[in-house]
Design a protein around this motif. Structure first.
Motif, PDB file in Angstrom:
ATOM      1  N   SER A  29       2.273  33.049  -0.755  1.00  0.00           N
ATOM      2  CA  SER A  29       1.978  33.060  -2.221  1.00  0.00           C
ATOM      3  C   SER A  29       1.711  34.514  -3.028  1.00  0.00           C
ATOM      4  CB  SER A  29       0.782  31.971  -2.532  1.00  0.00           C
ATOM      5  OG  SER A  29       1.431  30.703  -2.251  1.00  0.00           O
ATOM      6  N   ARG A  30       2.182  35.351  -1.899  1.00  0.00           N
ATOM      7  CA  ARG A  30       2.104  36.625  -2.636  1.00  0.00           C
ATOM      8  C   ARG A  30       3.329  37.251  -2.896  1.00  0.00           C
ATOM      9  NH1 ARG A  30      -2.209  39.382   1.715  1.00  0.00           N
ATOM     10  NH2 ARG A  30      -3.969  38.260   1.009  1.00  0.00           N
ATOM     11  N   PHE A  31       3.497  37.974  -4.136  1.00  0.00           N
ATOM     12  CA  PHE A  31       4.868  38.473  -4.584  1.00  0.00           C
ATOM     13  C   PHE A  31       4.939  40.044  -4.845  1.00  0.00           C
ATOM     14  CE2 PHE A  31       4.761  33.927  -5.523  1.00  0.00           C
ATOM     15  CZ  PHE A  31       5.639  33.527  -4.903  1.00  0.00           C
ATOM     16  N   GLY A  32       3.819  40.636  -4.309  1.00  0.00           N
ATOM     17  CA  GLY A  32       3.515  42.007  -4.653  1.00  0.00           C
ATOM     18  C   GLY A  32       4.255  42.742  -3.523  1.00  0.00           C
ATOM     19  N   PHE A  33       4.378  42.067  -2.414  1.00  0.00           N
ATOM     20  CA  PHE A  33       4.917  42.932  -1.528  1.00  0.00           C
ATOM     21  C   PHE A  33       6.585  42.621  -1.330  1.00  0.00           C
ATOM     22  CE2 PHE A  33       3.695  39.220   0.428  1.00  0.00           C
ATOM     23  CZ  PHE A  33       4.550  38.833   1.375  1.00  0.00           C
ATOM     24  N   LEU A  34       7.341  42.114  -2.180  1.00  0.00           N
ATOM     25  CA  LEU A  34       8.688  41.662  -1.965  1.00  0.00           C
ATOM     26  C   LEU A  34       9.582  42.865  -1.981  1.00  0.00           C
ATOM     27  CD1 LEU A  34       9.220  38.726  -4.593  1.00  0.00           C
ATOM     28  CD2 LEU A  34       9.139  38.824  -2.198  1.00  0.00           C
ATOM     29  N   GLY A  35       9.277  44.106  -2.319  1.00  0.00           N
ATOM     30  CA  GLY A  35      10.093  44.993  -2.065  1.00  0.00           C
ATOM     31  C   GLY A  35      10.346  45.662  -0.748  1.00  0.00           C
ATOM     32  N   PRO A  36       9.225  45.950   0.010  1.00  0.00           N
ATOM     33  CA  PRO A  36       9.010  46.138   1.464  1.00  0.00           C
ATOM     34  C   PRO A  36       9.765  45.067   2.270  1.00  0.00           C
ATOM     35  CG  PRO A  36       7.186  46.850   0.498  1.00  0.00           C
ATOM     36  CD  PRO A  36       7.685  46.124  -0.548  1.00  0.00           C
ATOM     37  N   LEU A  37       9.408  43.734   1.904  1.00  0.00           N
ATOM     38  CA  LEU A  37       9.859  42.648   2.549  1.00  0.00           C
ATOM     39  C   LEU A  37      11.359  42.412   2.484  1.00  0.00           C
ATOM     40  CD1 LEU A  37       9.263  40.169   4.110  1.00  0.00           C
ATOM     41  CD2 LEU A  37       8.922  38.797   1.821  1.00  0.00           C
ATOM     42  N   ILE A  38      12.008  42.680   1.413  1.00  0.00           N
ATOM     43  CA  ILE A  38      13.438  42.728   1.230  1.00  0.00           C
ATOM     44  C   ILE A  38      14.092  43.603   2.158  1.00  0.00           C
ATOM     45  CG2 ILE A  38      15.438  43.083  -0.449  1.00  0.00           C
ATOM     46  CD1 ILE A  38      13.429  41.640  -2.494  1.00  0.00           C
ATOM     47  N   ILE A  39      13.401  44.996   1.886  1.00  0.00           N
ATOM     48  CA  ILE A  39      14.173  46.042   2.697  1.00  0.00           C
ATOM     49  C   ILE A  39      13.992  45.636   4.272  1.00  0.00           C
ATOM     50  CG2 ILE A  39      14.007  48.510   3.270  1.00  0.00           C
ATOM     51  CD1 ILE A  39      13.067  48.843   0.366  1.00  0.00           C
ATOM     52  N   THR A  40      12.994  45.147   4.721  1.00  0.00           N
ATOM     53  CA  THR A  40      12.783  45.027   6.141  1.00  0.00           C
ATOM     54  C   THR A  40      13.520  43.799   6.656  1.00  0.00           C
ATOM     55  OG1 THR A  40      10.343  45.813   5.848  1.00  0.00           O
ATOM     56  CG2 THR A  40      11.160  44.395   7.791  1.00  0.00           C
ATOM     57  N   CYS A  41      13.874  43.022   6.016  1.00  0.00           N
ATOM     58  CA  CYS A  41      14.600  41.732   6.411  1.00  0.00           C
ATOM     59  C   CYS A  41      16.176  42.062   6.268  1.00  0.00           C
ATOM     60  CB  CYS A  41      14.396  40.500   5.527  1.00  0.00           C
ATOM     61  SG  CYS A  41      12.893  39.741   5.533  1.00  0.00           S
ATOM     62  N   ILE A  42      16.445  42.735   5.471  1.00  0.00           N
ATOM     63  CA  ILE A  42      18.053  43.166   5.474  1.00  0.00           C
ATOM     64  C   ILE A  42      18.321  44.255   6.365  1.00  0.00           C
ATOM     65  CG2 ILE A  42      19.548  44.603   4.089  1.00  0.00           C
ATOM     66  CD1 ILE A  42      18.678  43.058   1.502  1.00  0.00           C
ATOM     67  N   VAL A  43      17.542  45.199   6.593  1.00  0.00           N
ATOM     68  CA  VAL A  43      17.634  45.887   7.804  1.00  0.00           C
ATOM     69  C   VAL A  43      17.635  45.333   9.161  1.00  0.00           C
ATOM     70  CG1 VAL A  43      16.553  48.129   8.871  1.00  0.00           C
ATOM     71  CG2 VAL A  43      17.011  48.250   6.390  1.00  0.00           C
ATOM     72  N   ALA A  44      16.648  44.623   9.311  1.00  0.00           N
ATOM     73  CA  ALA A  44      16.422  43.780  10.525  1.00  0.00           C
ATOM     74  C   ALA A  44      17.760  42.996  10.991  1.00  0.00           C
ATOM     75  CB  ALA A  44      15.081  43.166  10.697  1.00  0.00           C
ATOM     76  N   SER A  45      18.000  42.369   9.812  1.00  0.00           N
ATOM     77  CA  SER A  45      19.111  41.564  10.071  1.00  0.00           C
ATOM     78  C   SER A  45      20.481  42.298  10.274  1.00  0.00           C
ATOM     79  CB  SER A  45      19.502  40.627   8.908  1.00  0.00           C
ATOM     80  OG  SER A  45      20.662  39.773   8.869  1.00  0.00           O
ATOM     81  N   PHE A  46      20.871  43.559   9.641  1.00  0.00           N
ATOM     82  CA  PHE A  46      21.905  44.348   9.778  1.00  0.00           C
ATOM     83  C   PHE A  46      21.923  45.069  11.341  1.00  0.00           C
ATOM     84  CE2 PHE A  46      23.695  48.660   9.532  1.00  0.00           C
ATOM     85  CZ  PHE A  46      25.069  48.016   9.170  1.00  0.00           C
ATOM     86  N   THR A  47      20.511  45.527  11.680  1.00  0.00           N
ATOM     87  CA  THR A  47      20.516  45.983  13.071  1.00  0.00           C
ATOM     88  C   THR A  47      20.891  44.960  14.042  1.00  0.00           C
ATOM     89  OG1 THR A  47      18.730  47.354  12.254  1.00  0.00           O
ATOM     90  CG2 THR A  47      18.722  47.218  14.454  1.00  0.00           C
ATOM     91  N   ALA A  48      20.385  43.796  14.018  1.00  0.00           N
ATOM     92  CA  ALA A  48      20.774  42.917  14.922  1.00  0.00           C
ATOM     93  C   ALA A  48      22.404  42.520  15.155  1.00  0.00           C
ATOM     94  CB  ALA A  48      19.917  41.491  14.596  1.00  0.00           C
ATOM     95  N   GLN A  49      22.741  42.396  13.834  1.00  0.00           N
ATOM     96  CA  GLN A  49      24.056  42.509  13.790  1.00  0.00           C
ATOM     97  C   GLN A  49      24.986  43.453  14.194  1.00  0.00           C
ATOM     98  OE1 GLN A  49      25.680  41.599   9.857  1.00  0.00           O
ATOM     99  NE2 GLN A  49      27.735  40.999  10.800  1.00  0.00           N
ATOM    100  N   VAL A  50      24.552  44.791  14.193  1.00  0.00           N
ATOM    101  CA  VAL A  50      25.253  45.984  14.760  1.00  0.00           C
ATOM    102  C   VAL A  50      25.149  45.972  16.181  1.00  0.00           C
ATOM    103  CG1 VAL A  50      24.953  48.345  14.851  1.00  0.00           C
ATOM    104  CG2 VAL A  50      25.038  47.118  12.618  1.00  0.00           C
ATOM    105  N   LEU A  51      23.967  45.549  16.847  1.00  0.00           N
ATOM    106  CA  LEU A  51      23.633  45.449  18.154  1.00  0.00           C
ATOM    107  C   LEU A  51      24.214  44.539  18.819  1.00  0.00           C
ATOM    108  CD1 LEU A  51      19.873  46.347  18.336  1.00  0.00           C
ATOM    109  CD2 LEU A  51      21.674  47.796  18.727  1.00  0.00           C
ATOM    110  N   GLY A  52      25.007  43.596  18.183  1.00  0.00           N
ATOM    111  CA  GLY A  52      25.657  42.400  18.929  1.00  0.00           C
ATOM    112  C   GLY A  52      24.895  41.361  19.383  1.00  0.00           C
ATOM    113  N   SER A  53      23.736  41.167  18.899  1.00  0.00           N
ATOM    114  CA  SER A  53      23.150  39.822  19.393  1.00  0.00           C
ATOM    115  C   SER A  53      23.610  38.671  18.614  1.00  0.00           C
ATOM    116  CB  SER A  53      21.775  40.124  19.087  1.00  0.00           C
ATOM    117  OG  SER A  53      21.145  40.180  17.938  1.00  0.00           O
ATOM    118  N   LYS A  54      23.525  37.612  19.228  1.00  0.00           N
ATOM    119  CA  LYS A  54      23.684  36.379  18.538  1.00  0.00           C
ATOM    120  C   LYS A  54      22.478  35.770  18.079  1.00  0.00           C
ATOM    121  CE  LYS A  54      27.111  34.680  22.118  1.00  0.00           C
ATOM    122  NZ  LYS A  54      27.682  33.764  23.123  1.00  0.00           N
ATOM    123  N   PRO A  55      22.933  34.958  16.769  1.00  0.00           N
ATOM    124  CA  PRO A  55      21.716  34.287  16.277  1.00  0.00           C
ATOM    125  C   PRO A  55      21.110  33.319  17.324  1.00  0.00           C
ATOM    126  CG  PRO A  55      23.438  34.281  14.902  1.00  0.00           C
ATOM    127  CD  PRO A  55      24.068  34.864  16.020  1.00  0.00           C
TER     128      PRO A  55
END
Length: 69
Positions: A29-55
């Motif tokens: 229930s906190r929305f003040g940290f959405l900026g860093p959260l969005i960046i972290t989630c997108i970078v983490a998902s992109f990194t996992a995809q580039v490394l070739g790991s499966k979901p």
């Protein structure tokens, strides 16, 4: 910082950054940290995809379907 890390781990494991963002934001229930959260989630998902790991759910499905009896 830790909440962004949790969202990033979920996004990379499941390969669903939007779900990770919404899940962490709703659970805390906190929305003040959405900026860093969005960046972290997108970078983490992109990194996992580039490394070739499966979901994780795809790996579990393969293990369940092709398990020898």
């Amino acid at each position: 910082m830790a909440l962004s890390s949790i969202g990033g781990l979920f996004a990379a494991t499941v390969r669903a950054p939007l779900t990770g963002i919404v899940l962490v934001a709703e659970l805390t229930s906190r929305f003040g940290f959405l900026g860093p959260l969005i960046i972290t989630c997108i970078v983490a998902s992109f990194t996992a995809q580039v490394l070739g790991s499966k979901p994780i759910y795809e790996s579990l499905l393969e293990r369940t379907l092709y398990m020898p009896s």
